[in-house]
Write an enzyme that holds these catalytic residues in place. Structure first.
Site, mmCIF file in Angstrom:
data_model
loop_
_atom_site.group_PDB
_atom_site.id
_atom_site.type_symbol
_atom_site.label_atom_id
_atom_site.label_comp_id
_atom_site.label_asym_id
_atom_site.label_seq_id
_atom_site.Cartn_x
_atom_site.Cartn_y
_atom_site.Cartn_z
ATOM 1 N N HIS A 144 0.842 -1.204 0.000
ATOM 2 C CA HIS A 144 0.000 0.000 0.000
ATOM 3 C C HIS A 144 0.876 1.253 0.000
ATOM 4 O O HIS A 144 0.606 2.224 -0.714
ATOM 5 C CB HIS A 144 -0.881 0.053 1.262
ATOM 6 N N ARG A 163 -1.874 -6.033 -8.436
ATOM 7 C CA ARG A 163 -0.749 -6.940 -8.175
ATOM 8 C C ARG A 163 -0.630 -8.043 -9.202
ATOM 9 O O ARG A 163 0.456 -8.522 -9.485
ATOM 10 C CB ARG A 163 -0.934 -7.615 -6.797
ATOM 11 N N SER A 201 -2.532 -7.797 2.966
ATOM 12 C CA SER A 201 -2.860 -7.668 4.392
ATOM 13 C C SER A 201 -3.238 -9.024 4.974
ATOM 14 O O SER A 201 -2.932 -9.315 6.136
ATOM 15 C CB SER A 201 -4.024 -6.689 4.585
ATOM 16 N N LYS A 250 -18.048 -7.209 8.525
ATOM 17 C CA LYS A 250 -16.720 -7.804 8.403
ATOM 18 C C LYS A 250 -15.971 -7.785 9.730
ATOM 19 O O LYS A 250 -16.126 -6.857 10.528
ATOM 20 C CB LYS A 250 -15.919 -6.981 7.371
#
Ligand code: ADP
Length: 153
Positions: free
Chosen positions: A17, A90, A130, A41
């Site tokens: 990030h 990515r 993450s 979440k």
């Protein structure tokens, strides 16, 4: 003023990030890193912790701010009068996922198009996520090399 919103969970922020924001910061007048809060979440870090990690990480970047939001990213963009969303790519899986979201967001903003700007991750950071960092933390591994110095548990 050209402002971009960089939305994400940042649970926690990683050097992947960081790489995206560092490279995007000269391209925009302002970047708002916006932590999306989804009440359904479960997160490893609280919203306050995630905000604190990001604030400390970018304390020397005058054009980088941190905020949080609930709901659709495009609604948050509208509330801030911002037309650019920044995202990192990515791999092909990111591309397919992000393409659908970006195209949907353009459809949903007929009146005032919101454009998504993608930066390719630096090669040395493309494997970092993450979720991998959380896995390493939960098994007490050496997570420090994957996150900015401000992230310590
Ligand atoms: P989300 O839950 O929205 O995927 P993340 O915090 O995982 O939130 O990611 C936010 C943004 O950062 C996404 O655009 C994602 O592709 C990008 N990103 C995550 N990890 C990396 C990395 N290692 N290199 C470049 N971009 C990354």
């Amino acid at each position: 003023m050209k402002t971009a919103i960089f939305p994400g969970s940042f649970d926690p922020i990683t050097i992947g990030h960081f790489d995206i924001v560092e490279r995007a910061s000269p391209l925009f007048d302002k970047i708002i890193i916006a932590i999306g809060q989804n009440s359904q979440k479960k997160y490893m870090f609280t919203l306050d912790q995630r905000m604190e990690f990001i604030k400390k990480t970018f304390k020397d970047f005058p054009n980088v701010e941190v905020d949080s939001f609930e709901g659709l990213t495009i609604d948050y963009c509208r509330s801030k009068d911002v037309n650019f969303i920044l995202r990192g790519l990515r791999n092909p899986a990111d591309f397919e996922f992000e393409k659908a979201i970006a195209q949907t967001n353009r459809e949903l903003t007929q009146d005032n198009k919101i454009e998504t700007i993608f930066l390719l991750t630096s090669a040395s950071k493309s494997f970092i996520s993450s979720s991998i960092v959380r896995e390493i933390i939960s098994f007490k591994g050496n997570y420090e090399i994957l996150v900015p110095d401000s992230v310590r548990v």
